[in-house]
Design an enzyme around this catalytic site. Sequence first.
Site, PDB file in Angstrom:
ATOM      1  N   ARG A 148      -3.873   8.524   7.960  1.00  0.00           N
ATOM      2  CA  ARG A 148      -4.185   7.528   6.941  1.00  0.00           C
ATOM      3  C   ARG A 148      -5.040   6.389   7.500  1.00  0.00           C
ATOM      4  NH1 ARG A 148       1.719   6.433   4.658  1.00  0.00           N
ATOM      5  NH2 ARG A 148       2.117   6.618   6.905  1.00  0.00           N
ATOM      6  N   ARG A 155       0.529  11.858   4.585  1.00  0.00           N
ATOM      7  CA  ARG A 155      -0.069  11.064   5.673  1.00  0.00           C
ATOM      8  C   ARG A 155      -1.541  11.404   5.879  1.00  0.00           C
ATOM      9  NH1 ARG A 155       4.882  11.985   8.468  1.00  0.00           N
ATOM     10  NH2 ARG A 155       6.231  10.176   8.240  1.00  0.00           N
ATOM     11  N   CYS A 214       2.487  10.518  -3.080  1.00  0.00           N
ATOM     12  CA  CYS A 214       3.410  11.588  -2.694  1.00  0.00           C
ATOM     13  C   CYS A 214       3.817  12.310  -3.979  1.00  0.00           C
ATOM     14  CB  CYS A 214       4.629  11.020  -1.975  1.00  0.00           C
ATOM     15  SG  CYS A 214       5.869  12.276  -1.534  1.00  0.00           S
ATOM     16  N   THR A 253       8.623  15.523  11.444  1.00  0.00           N
ATOM     17  CA  THR A 253       7.470  15.351  10.553  1.00  0.00           C
ATOM     18  C   THR A 253       6.165  15.143  11.322  1.00  0.00           C
ATOM     19  OG1 THR A 253       6.629  14.039   8.699  1.00  0.00           O
ATOM     20  CG2 THR A 253       7.968  12.863  10.306  1.00  0.00           C
ATOM     21  N   GLN A 290      10.963   4.274  -2.955  1.00  0.00           N
ATOM     22  CA  GLN A 290      10.176   3.132  -2.486  1.00  0.00           C
ATOM     23  C   GLN A 290       9.182   2.678  -3.549  1.00  0.00           C
ATOM     24  OE1 GLN A 290       8.501   4.451   1.313  1.00  0.00           O
ATOM     25  NE2 GLN A 290       9.742   2.906   2.340  1.00  0.00           N
ATOM     26  N   CYS A 325       9.789   8.371  -0.657  1.00  0.00           N
ATOM     27  CA  CYS A 325       8.606   7.817  -1.323  1.00  0.00           C
ATOM     28  C   CYS A 325       8.869   7.412  -2.769  1.00  0.00           C
ATOM     29  CB  CYS A 325       7.464   8.823  -1.256  1.00  0.00           C
ATOM     30  SG  CYS A 325       7.013   9.313   0.422  1.00  0.00           S
ATOM     31  N   PRO A 338       0.854  -1.177   0.000  1.00  0.00           N
ATOM     32  CA  PRO A 338       0.000   0.000   0.000  1.00  0.00           C
ATOM     33  C   PRO A 338       0.901   1.241   0.000  1.00  0.00           C
ATOM     34  CG  PRO A 338      -0.464  -1.491   1.863  1.00  0.00           C
ATOM     35  CD  PRO A 338       0.869  -1.840   1.308  1.00  0.00           C
ATOM     36  N   ASP A 355      -0.662  11.015  11.883  1.00  0.00           N
ATOM     37  CA  ASP A 355      -0.836  10.207  10.679  1.00  0.00           C
ATOM     38  C   ASP A 355      -2.323   9.928  10.548  1.00  0.00           C
ATOM     39  OD1 ASP A 355      -0.890   8.325   8.634  1.00  0.00           O
ATOM     40  OD2 ASP A 355       0.954   7.330   9.298  1.00  0.00           O
ATOM     41  N   GLU A 398      -2.164  11.865   0.345  1.00  0.00           N
ATOM     42  CA  GLU A 398      -0.988  12.733   0.354  1.00  0.00           C
ATOM     43  C   GLU A 398      -0.693  13.248   1.761  1.00  0.00           C
ATOM     44  OE1 GLU A 398       2.124  14.531  -1.580  1.00  0.00           O
ATOM     45  OE2 GLU A 398       0.472  13.910  -2.874  1.00  0.00           O
TER      46      GLU A 398
END
EC number: 3.5.4.25
Length: 216
Positions: A144, A110, A71, A130, A87, A84, A67, A142, A108
């Site tokens: 998400r 998180r 980004c 962050t 990855q 990102c 998943p 976060d 986008e």
Amino acid sequence: MTSTELKAPAATVRTQVTVPLEFPDGYATTAEVFTFTGLGDGLEHLALGLGDWRAAVAGDAAPLVRPHSECLTGDVFGSQRCDCGPQLREAVERIAGEGGFLLYLRQEGRGIGLYAKLDAYALQDAGLDTYEANLALGRGEDERDYSAAAQMLHAVGVDRIRLLSNNPDKALQLDALGVRVTSRVPTGVHLTDANAAYLSAKVAHTHHTIDLPLAG
């Protein structure tokens, strides 16, 4: 609650289309790109079936799945403030080699959005990490939610996966949503001078499995 009690509502495949892919370094492969009807958050997420994904789904070993949260700065523009883009590139090749899916999730920053992510960058430049930057904006560390990812996997007939991710929260959420994570497979370490503090924060704060070199 059990995973059955939390299982995401059903979604269905809307469209399936073959898309040839080629990355800037010349690596090329072909993806079966799926769109969906009935995703709970109403966003336009994609699933990319890579390699012999049908055999991987039907086989004894679970398909390899990443998943990947969108980004724009890293995936498209090659920003080195995160890992990102590398990855994403790594995941496509590894999944194509073993058979499985890349889930491209429109989450986008998180889950806080592109403009808010760039606002958070400004706060990081002032000294926050962050996670602290997101909180300073009045957002979650976060935000998400992987319910749509679980819906997508169930729609393509997948209920168990090998999870290609360094983030333990993805495994926890997917397991709770009825997708059994049989193993976690870490991605490589994509360290640059510009993202060292970012990666260190992920390791220290949310226990990402990133094997960073010790400071010299």
